[in-house]
Design a protein around this motif. Structure first.
Motif, mmCIF file in Angstrom:
data_model
loop_
_atom_site.group_PDB
_atom_site.id
_atom_site.type_symbol
_atom_site.label_atom_id
_atom_site.label_comp_id
_atom_site.label_asym_id
_atom_site.label_seq_id
_atom_site.Cartn_x
_atom_site.Cartn_y
_atom_site.Cartn_z
ATOM 1 N N SER A 1 -17.926 -30.712 71.950
ATOM 2 C CA SER A 1 -16.691 -30.257 72.850
ATOM 3 C C SER A 1 -17.109 -29.083 73.578
ATOM 4 N N THR A 2 -17.340 -29.202 74.875
ATOM 5 C CA THR A 2 -17.854 -28.228 75.842
ATOM 6 C C THR A 2 -16.923 -27.759 76.824
ATOM 7 N N THR A 3 -16.896 -26.647 77.425
ATOM 8 C CA THR A 3 -16.005 -26.165 78.488
ATOM 9 C C THR A 3 -16.815 -25.379 79.462
ATOM 10 N N GLY A 4 -16.250 -25.186 80.466
ATOM 11 C CA GLY A 4 -16.939 -24.301 81.700
ATOM 12 C C GLY A 4 -18.211 -24.867 82.184
ATOM 13 N N SER A 5 -18.951 -23.949 82.979
ATOM 14 C CA SER A 5 -19.998 -24.852 83.844
ATOM 15 C C SER A 5 -21.225 -24.541 82.601
ATOM 16 N N THR A 6 -22.205 -25.415 83.326
ATOM 17 C CA THR A 6 -23.611 -25.657 82.331
ATOM 18 C C THR A 6 -24.632 -24.842 83.002
ATOM 19 N N VAL A 7 -25.202 -24.247 82.037
ATOM 20 C CA VAL A 7 -26.208 -23.133 82.551
ATOM 21 C C VAL A 7 -27.741 -23.888 82.311
ATOM 22 N N THR A 8 -28.589 -23.915 83.150
ATOM 23 C CA THR A 8 -29.802 -24.622 83.139
ATOM 24 C C THR A 8 -30.950 -23.700 82.913
ATOM 25 N N THR A 9 -32.233 -23.878 82.400
ATOM 26 C CA THR A 9 -33.453 -23.297 82.332
ATOM 27 C C THR A 9 -34.376 -24.272 82.218
ATOM 28 N N SER A 10 -35.551 -23.892 82.916
ATOM 29 C CA SER A 10 -36.598 -24.875 82.872
ATOM 30 C C SER A 10 -37.638 -24.218 81.803
ATOM 31 N N ILE A 11 -38.562 -25.074 81.149
ATOM 32 C CA ILE A 11 -39.525 -24.879 80.312
ATOM 33 C C ILE A 11 -40.879 -24.557 81.195
ATOM 34 N N ASN A 12 -41.441 -23.699 81.217
ATOM 35 C CA ASN A 12 -42.976 -23.234 82.002
ATOM 36 C C ASN A 12 -43.904 -22.460 80.960
ATOM 37 N N PRO A 13 -44.408 -23.049 79.945
ATOM 38 C CA PRO A 13 -45.537 -22.203 79.263
ATOM 39 C C PRO A 13 -46.549 -21.633 79.822
ATOM 40 N N THR A 14 -46.933 -21.951 80.942
ATOM 41 C CA THR A 14 -48.067 -21.427 81.673
ATOM 42 C C THR A 14 -47.663 -19.879 81.878
ATOM 43 N N ILE A 15 -46.281 -19.627 82.047
ATOM 44 C CA ILE A 15 -46.059 -18.193 82.340
ATOM 45 C C ILE A 15 -45.489 -17.706 80.879
ATOM 46 N N PRO A 16 -46.200 -16.747 80.090
ATOM 47 C CA PRO A 16 -45.507 -16.435 78.802
ATOM 48 C C PRO A 16 -44.452 -15.542 79.458
ATOM 49 N N ILE A 17 -43.268 -15.471 78.513
ATOM 50 C CA ILE A 17 -42.325 -14.922 78.810
ATOM 51 C C ILE A 17 -41.747 -14.175 77.382
ATOM 52 N N PRO A 18 -41.139 -13.043 77.294
ATOM 53 C CA PRO A 18 -40.753 -12.274 76.079
ATOM 54 C C PRO A 18 -39.378 -13.114 75.669
#
Length: 596
Positions: A130-147
């Motif tokens: 049961s969700t509320t508010g806006s949806t936040v998205t992020t994409s997977i890109n394993p070619t760029i290592p991220i902490p």
């Protein structure tokens, strides 16, 4: 319109005008580690995964996928803060899947509308989320290592700290969940290394908080020499000020000319209110102050208008609806359509001023079923001190709780437009105990909100006509003000008496004979049964028992002294006698009632 309410801590003294201190403003950034988290598995729908160190977020098939639940503790962020940015960060252990390939997906983060338990949540009892508010998205890109994999949750957190949605945390899923993709895993709140645990990083401006004020009251009912200087912190530090005379129905909408500094001067007795505009944040804050008469009771009227009063109507029929100014204060009922109004007056209650009475006046608008079988009998109840609320964001789902400790009965109306006034002194007496830090307002509701088509309805602070808006008539006084005067000794006791103030007795006598230097004033203190309690002789010693100190030294002609009796274990409201022996041997007396 009003914006974030002021949460108040109070410290005030009646002193001469001084410069206000602004402190604690400016942007703050805090990092909060998230330890309340769990994931659920569609393939193991009844299992709870709370005490694990690795969080999987992937989809292997349409029937085998994972969701991640996490809830930050936002209690350290002051209610009403302006959120500049808020970012949820989860630390990858491994991430696989190439953007653009058939099995790549996005991550979705959504706010949760209902509460959940870390130790009990399963796919079965949480599906669908049961969700509320806006949806936040992020994409997977394993070619760029991220902490960290990051989600911008600024809008969601702003709603949480403003009270329009509850902080039930977030859920992170793959989108779409039915598309198989390679695995991604992350450290959980149980990771052995605290630095690796999920976190939320929040930058914010705290709300403006009134922390004190200096007030000089008018010297008489007709004098315009009162001064008010608020002391506050919070906000950005970039402010503009306007003041309003709140003693007339239209005063709250017309700023006083020439009063654009933090202090307001040359005020007659009455209510005045400050508007503080935070220029950087484009937000407005409001607070009213009482200018009374020094050491005298006075009748004052408070017309708050829309800015110095919060009134919010919430409805069970629209439990998450917010942000619409309403033109009525209403308590109504029917099964499933309970409506009630939350009310708060933005008044700084100075510790030395007490409301002897406070009568709230409401203009009738459209009552339903007055005096009928389903009575519209209503009541005001004190809002619980555990919950702040904001006029533009509070709704039925997020409404504060209320207490039975203070209840004011509102009898049924006898006509559809009947106006009323109610004694709400008890609310202000309670709020004054810790000044406006206790002031979470009150709720107006029906006694029986399941009664069919019953309603009391009055004009609100947003009414079109100024004369229709609520107002309060006060009688205020300063009970701790010293109204005693210097009292002359009498040669014989009669039925008269005086009273001490805070244990101090003001005495006055005339000594007509020259005294030897250093001689003390001989005094005896008796109770009403003529039992000696304390004494002092010419040489400063006691006749017996305790010496009556401090020793008073003779002055020629008129002698005025303040005798502090608070160290002699006298009993409040009991009579005592002070005996003076003059240099001629004559004895004179004062009878007094002790008050401390």
């Amino acid at each position: 319109m009003k914006q974030s309410p002021l949460s108040i801590k109070c410290s005030i003294s009646l002193v001469l005008l001084c410069l206000a201190t602004l402190s604690g403003y400016g942007q703050t950034t805090t990092t909060i580690k998230i330890t309340e988290d769990a994931h659920v598995s569609s393939a193991s729908a009844g299992s709870n995964y709370a005490n694990v160190t690795t969080i999987p977020i992937w989809t292997t098939s349409s029937t085998n996928f994972f969701r991640y639940y996490l809830k930050p503790d936002l209690s350290s962020i002051p209610f009403g803060s302006h959120i500049v940015s808020a970012t949820v960060r989860i630390r990858p252990i491994s991430e696989a899947g190439i953007v653009g390939s058939p099995n790549s997906t996005q991550f979705y983060l959504r706010g949760l509308a209902t509460s959940w338990s870390e130790s009990l949540i399963t796919y079965t009892n949480s599906n669908p989320p049961s969700t509320t508010g806006s949806t936040v998205t992020t994409s997977i890109n394993p070619t760029i290592p991220i902490p960290w994999r990051q989600f911008d949750v600024t809008t969601l957190v702003q709603s949480m700290v403003s009270g329009s949605i509850l902080n039930n945390g977030f859920v992170i899923t793959r989108n779409p969940e039915t598309t198989a993709n390679s695995s991604c895993t992350y450290t959980s709140g149980e990771d052995a290394t605290p630095a690796n645990r999920p976190e939320i990083v929040i930058s914010y401006y705290p709300p403006i908080n009134v922390t004190g004020a200096t007030i000089t009251h008018a010297t008489s009912p007709s004098s315009a020499d009162g001064v008010v200087t608020p002391i506050f912190s919070g906000g950005s530090g970039n402010y503009q000020y306007r003041w309003f005379d709140l003693s007339t129905p239209s005063g709250a909408t017309t700023a006083l000319l020439g009063q654009t500094s933090l202090s307001i001067t040359n005020r007659p007795p009455g209510f005045c209110g400050i508007e503080i505009k935070d220029v950087t944040l484009n937000k407005f804050y409001y607070m009213a102050f009482i200018v009374g008469v020094a050491c005298d009771p006075i009748n004052l009227s408070f017309y708050p208008g829309a800015n110095f009063m919060d009134d919010a109507l919430v409805s069970a029929a629209s439990p998450s609806g917010t942000g619409v100014p309403v033109t009525e204060i209403q308590a109504s009922g029917n099964t499933g359509t309970d409506m009630r109004t939350y009310i708060r007056f933005r008044i700084w209650l100075e510790t030395s001023v007490t409301p002897i009475f406070a009568d709230l006046y409401l203009a009738g608008k459209s009552h339903v079923n007055p005096g009928g079988a389903n009575t519209n009998d209503a009541e005001f109840q004190r809002v619980d001190a555990l919950k702040y609320w904001d006029e533009l964001t509070v709704n039925y789902n997020t409404q504060p709780s209320f207490s039975n400790a203070i209840v004011v009965n509102v009898p049924p109306t006898t006509s559809s437009t009947m106006s009323k006034n109610y004694d709400i002194t008890s609310f202000f007496s309670y709020w004054k105990q810790n000044n406006t830090n206790n002031n979470f307002g009150m709720v107006f509701k029906l006694d029986n909100f399941t009664a069919s088509t019953a309603r009391q309805q009055y004009h609100s602070s947003d009414a079109t006509a100024a004369n229709d808006k609520p107002y309060i008539k006060f009688l205020v006084d300063q009970p701790n003000c010293d109204r005693t005067s210097f009292t002359l000794f009498k040669r014989e006791l009669d039925a008269g008496y005086v009273t001490t103030f805070q244990g101090k007795l003001k005495i006055q006598f005339t000594e007509e004979y020259e005294q030897v230097a250093g001689k003390k004033v001989p005094l005896n203190l008796y109770d009403d049964n003529r039992t000696l309690i304390a004494s002092i002789k010419y040489d400063g010693t006691a006749i017996l028992g305790s010496a009556l100190l401090p020793a008073l030294v003779y002055q020629f002609d008129d002698n005025q002294h303040i005798l502090n009796l608070s160290t002699y274990s006298l009993v409040n409201d009991k009579y005592y006698i002070l005996e003076l022996t003059k240099s001629t041997g004559e004895k004179e007396y004062i009878r007094f009632v002790y008050a401390n």
